[in-house]
Scaffold this motif. Structure first.
Motif, mmCIF file in Angstrom:
data_model
loop_
_atom_site.group_PDB
_atom_site.id
_atom_site.type_symbol
_atom_site.label_atom_id
_atom_site.label_comp_id
_atom_site.label_asym_id
_atom_site.label_seq_id
_atom_site.Cartn_x
_atom_site.Cartn_y
_atom_site.Cartn_z
ATOM 1 N N ALA A 1 -3.160 8.899 12.290
ATOM 2 C CA ALA A 1 -3.170 7.486 11.890
ATOM 3 C C ALA A 1 -4.522 6.825 12.115
ATOM 4 C CB ALA A 1 -2.086 6.723 12.650
ATOM 5 N N THR A 2 -5.340 7.381 13.011
ATOM 6 C CA THR A 2 -6.633 6.758 13.307
ATOM 7 C C THR A 2 -7.664 6.974 12.212
ATOM 8 O OG1 THR A 2 -7.453 8.724 14.466
ATOM 9 C CG2 THR A 2 -6.253 7.096 15.777
ATOM 10 N N CYS A 3 -7.396 7.912 11.304
ATOM 11 C CA CYS A 3 -8.413 8.200 10.284
ATOM 12 C C CYS A 3 -7.839 8.329 8.880
ATOM 13 C CB CYS A 3 -9.190 9.464 10.652
ATOM 14 S SG CYS A 3 -8.183 10.934 10.867
ATOM 15 N N THR A 4 -6.541 8.067 8.710
ATOM 16 C CA THR A 4 -5.919 8.186 7.400
ATOM 17 C C THR A 4 -5.831 6.817 6.744
ATOM 18 O OG1 THR A 4 -4.616 10.086 8.120
ATOM 19 C CG2 THR A 4 -3.882 8.956 6.141
ATOM 20 N N GLY A 5 -6.528 6.649 5.646
ATOM 21 C CA GLY A 5 -6.567 5.368 4.968
ATOM 22 C C GLY A 5 -5.475 5.221 3.925
ATOM 23 N N ALA A 6 -5.040 3.988 3.734
ATOM 24 C CA ALA A 6 -4.061 3.658 2.695
ATOM 25 C C ALA A 6 -4.798 3.225 1.431
ATOM 26 C CB ALA A 6 -3.142 2.542 3.179
ATOM 27 N N VAL A 7 -4.054 3.145 0.339
ATOM 28 C CA VAL A 7 -4.602 2.616 -0.912
ATOM 29 C C VAL A 7 -3.684 1.496 -1.401
ATOM 30 C CG1 VAL A 7 -5.750 4.735 -1.613
ATOM 31 C CG2 VAL A 7 -3.379 4.360 -2.299
ATOM 32 N N GLU A 8 -4.278 0.456 -1.959
ATOM 33 C CA GLU A 8 -3.455 -0.595 -2.557
ATOM 34 C C GLU A 8 -2.690 -0.010 -3.731
ATOM 35 O OE1 GLU A 8 -5.178 -4.626 -2.910
ATOM 36 O OE2 GLU A 8 -7.066 -3.642 -2.322
ATOM 37 N N SER A 9 -1.388 -0.240 -3.761
ATOM 38 C CA SER A 9 -0.581 0.397 -4.793
ATOM 39 C C SER A 9 0.773 -0.286 -4.897
ATOM 40 C CB SER A 9 -0.372 1.882 -4.455
ATOM 41 O OG SER A 9 0.538 2.483 -5.353
ATOM 42 N N THR A 10 1.321 -0.281 -6.113
ATOM 43 C CA THR A 10 2.693 -0.730 -6.341
ATOM 44 C C THR A 10 3.566 0.429 -6.809
ATOM 45 O OG1 THR A 10 2.150 -1.374 -8.621
ATOM 46 C CG2 THR A 10 1.967 -3.084 -6.914
ATOM 47 N N ALA A 11 3.044 1.658 -6.699
ATOM 48 C CA ALA A 11 3.773 2.842 -7.167
ATOM 49 C C ALA A 11 4.902 3.173 -6.194
ATOM 50 C CB ALA A 11 2.829 4.027 -7.309
ATOM 51 N N ALA A 12 6.121 2.886 -6.608
ATOM 52 C CA ALA A 12 7.280 3.056 -5.727
ATOM 53 C C ALA A 12 8.188 4.196 -6.158
ATOM 54 C CB ALA A 12 8.079 1.762 -5.670
ATOM 55 N N THR A 13 7.841 4.880 -7.241
ATOM 56 C CA THR A 13 8.638 6.008 -7.726
ATOM 57 C C THR A 13 7.702 7.167 -8.042
ATOM 58 O OG1 THR A 13 8.485 5.391 -10.066
ATOM 59 C CG2 THR A 13 10.292 4.398 -8.768
ATOM 60 N N LEU A 14 8.258 8.373 -8.179
ATOM 61 C CA LEU A 14 7.428 9.528 -8.501
ATOM 62 C C LEU A 14 6.720 9.386 -9.849
ATOM 63 C CD1 LEU A 14 9.627 12.456 -7.138
ATOM 64 C CD2 LEU A 14 7.439 11.649 -6.235
ATOM 65 N N GLY B 1 -9.892 8.480 1.269
ATOM 66 C CA GLY B 1 -9.445 7.547 2.292
ATOM 67 C C GLY B 1 -9.403 8.128 3.684
ATOM 68 N N ARG B 2 -9.894 9.365 3.856
ATOM 69 C CA ARG B 2 -9.933 9.974 5.188
ATOM 70 C C ARG B 2 -11.206 9.550 5.902
ATOM 71 N NH1 ARG B 2 -6.697 14.232 7.044
ATOM 72 N NH2 ARG B 2 -4.688 14.120 5.964
ATOM 73 N N HIS B 3 -11.051 8.708 6.920
ATOM 74 C CA HIS B 3 -12.189 8.119 7.611
ATOM 75 C C HIS B 3 -13.039 9.177 8.302
ATOM 76 C CE1 HIS B 3 -14.150 4.935 10.180
ATOM 77 N NE2 HIS B 3 -14.015 4.295 9.053
ATOM 78 N N ASP B 4 -12.406 10.235 8.834
ATOM 79 C CA ASP B 4 -13.151 11.255 9.570
ATOM 80 C C ASP B 4 -14.020 12.096 8.652
ATOM 81 O OD1 ASP B 4 -10.654 12.094 8.584
ATOM 82 O OD2 ASP B 4 -10.771 13.944 9.733
ATOM 83 N N VAL C 1 0.840 -1.194 0.000
ATOM 84 C CA VAL C 1 0.000 0.000 0.000
ATOM 85 C C VAL C 1 0.874 1.242 0.000
ATOM 86 C CG1 VAL C 1 -1.841 -1.167 1.294
ATOM 87 C CG2 VAL C 1 -0.085 0.133 2.528
ATOM 88 N N ARG C 2 0.229 2.386 -0.198
ATOM 89 C CA ARG C 2 0.847 3.677 0.039
ATOM 90 C C ARG C 2 -0.246 4.632 0.495
ATOM 91 N NH1 ARG C 2 0.702 7.993 -3.261
ATOM 92 N NH2 ARG C 2 -0.550 7.887 -5.156
ATOM 93 N N PHE C 3 0.148 5.827 0.911
ATOM 94 C CA PHE C 3 -0.812 6.827 1.368
ATOM 95 C C PHE C 3 -0.836 7.993 0.387
ATOM 96 C CE2 PHE C 3 0.344 4.439 5.090
ATOM 97 C CZ PHE C 3 -0.850 4.281 5.772
ATOM 98 N N ARG C 4 -2.030 8.394 -0.015
ATOM 99 C CA ARG C 4 -2.156 9.569 -0.893
ATOM 100 C C ARG C 4 -2.176 10.849 -0.072
ATOM 101 N NH1 ARG C 4 -7.143 8.682 -4.909
ATOM 102 N NH2 ARG C 4 -6.405 10.693 -5.725
ATOM 103 N N THR C 5 -2.591 10.746 1.175
ATOM 104 C CA THR C 5 -2.613 11.878 2.091
ATOM 105 C C THR C 5 -2.209 11.354 3.463
ATOM 106 O OG1 THR C 5 -4.015 13.600 3.069
ATOM 107 C CG2 THR C 5 -5.084 11.524 2.504
ATOM 108 N N ILE C 6 -1.545 12.187 4.244
ATOM 109 C CA ILE C 6 -1.036 11.750 5.546
ATOM 110 C C ILE C 6 -1.605 12.637 6.638
ATOM 111 C CG2 ILE C 6 1.008 11.494 7.003
ATOM 112 C CD1 ILE C 6 2.618 10.842 4.542
ATOM 113 N N GLY C 7 -2.172 12.016 7.657
ATOM 114 C CA GLY C 7 -2.703 12.755 8.795
ATOM 115 C C GLY C 7 -2.670 11.870 10.025
#
Length: 304
Positions: free
Chosen positions: A254-267, A284-287, A246-252
């Motif tokens: 941890a209790t409400c920030t969802g990940a996305v399935e992804s293989t994107a490892a480079t810009l 993916g923001r649960h809140d 997985v990776r995160f498209r947005t970071i906040g």
């Protein structure tokens, strides 16, 4: 192909110039600005732009992190390393301190979040340090409440936002007039999109936390959101933990920030993935899913 790249670069430089102009306007109009820093890509980008805006002088305002205490460890490590490298001043407003002092009451239950509790320590910090303008990384493409913001977003003396009482901003003229006790949130990235941010990060080789790149992590599905297993996020009995890439498209928080399935490892891979995405960045923001107007309700109370 070359002409397309030149056009894209020109577009990014136009956005860069606009953001730098806004930052310089704030430095000229306000006495004590501060940059709200979360450790996410947008706030990192703002720091990068501030360096360019005031070079060769140092960034003329401190960073303020409203710390929920439920951050990803990678975010805090990145924050501390960046602050040390740049030599900027960092102020931390702690949600945990606000809970301990009785200023806010912590939510309970399996879906409890501290995200909304950031309002009180943020307003306390603005008052304590007499900050009169706070840079935020909000973009109009993120969420419908943020689409209502101006570049200079007026807040009353209680820190509250009235979306129906925003000032016109014609011809890039920004009105920073305020009465005693009032403040502004300022959004230099208002006209940027998620794609613009990633393309600019690639163009400028901006360093970002590794959470944004594909990695293996234990996650579980909670009402359609992939949450990472942490000390603060514990799956319930009916929620199955799996190790996924997985990776995160947005970071906040941890209790409400969802990940996305992804293989994107480079810009370049992330840029391709964003171009093909059909869900919004904050999907993916649960809140944000608590109600149709969850973000707007928090912003009216003083959220950034």
């Amino acid at each position: 192909m070359a002409s397309n790249r030149a056009l894209r670069t020109s577009h990014l430089r136009t956005l860069e110039a606009e953001a730098i102009y806004v930052m310089r306007e704030v430095a000229a109009q306000f006495e004590r600005p501060v940059l709200l820093f979360s450790g996410g890509k947008d706030s990192i980008l703002m720091v990068h732009l501030a360096r360019k805006a005031f070079h060769p002088a140092p960034i003329p305002f401190p960073l303020l992190h409203v710390d929920t205490g439920h951050n990803f460890p990678e975010t805090i490590a990145f924050r501390d390393r960046m602050v040390a490298d740049l030599g900027v001043r960092l102020e931390v407003a702690s949600v945990q301190d606000a809970i301990d002092s009785g200023r806010v009451v912590e939510e309970t239950g399996p879906e409890a979040s501290r995200n909304g509790l950031q309002i009180v320590p943020l307003l306390d910090a603005l008052d304590q340090h007499r900050y009169d303008a706070a840079f935020g990384g909000g973009r109009r493409d993120e969420e419908k409440a943020r689409a209502k913001e101006r570049f200079f977003s007026h807040r009353d003396r209680f820190g509250q936002w009235d979306p129906k009482n925003q000032r016109p901003e014609l011809w890039n003229l920004y009105n920073g007039h305020k009465n005693v006790g009032e403040t502004f949130r300022v959004f230099p990235l208002s006209n940027w999109t998620e794609m613009d941010v990633w393309q600019y990060i690639a163009l400028e080789n901006v360093d970002i936390p590794n959470l944004y790149f594909a990695h293996d992590r234990e996650v579980f599905d909670r009402r359609g959101t992939l949450l990472a297993v942490t000390d603060f996020v514990i799956p319930q009995e009916h929620e199955t933990v799996q190790r996924q890439t997985v990776r995160f498209r947005t970071i906040g928080d941890a209790t409400c920030t969802g990940a996305v399935e992804s293989t994107a490892a480079t810009l370049p891979e992330i840029i391709q993935e964003v171009a093909a995405a059909r869900n919004t960045e904050r999907g993916g923001r649960h809140d944000d899913k608590r109600s149709e107007a969850a973000m707007e309700d928090r912003k009216k109370q003083g959220y950034f």
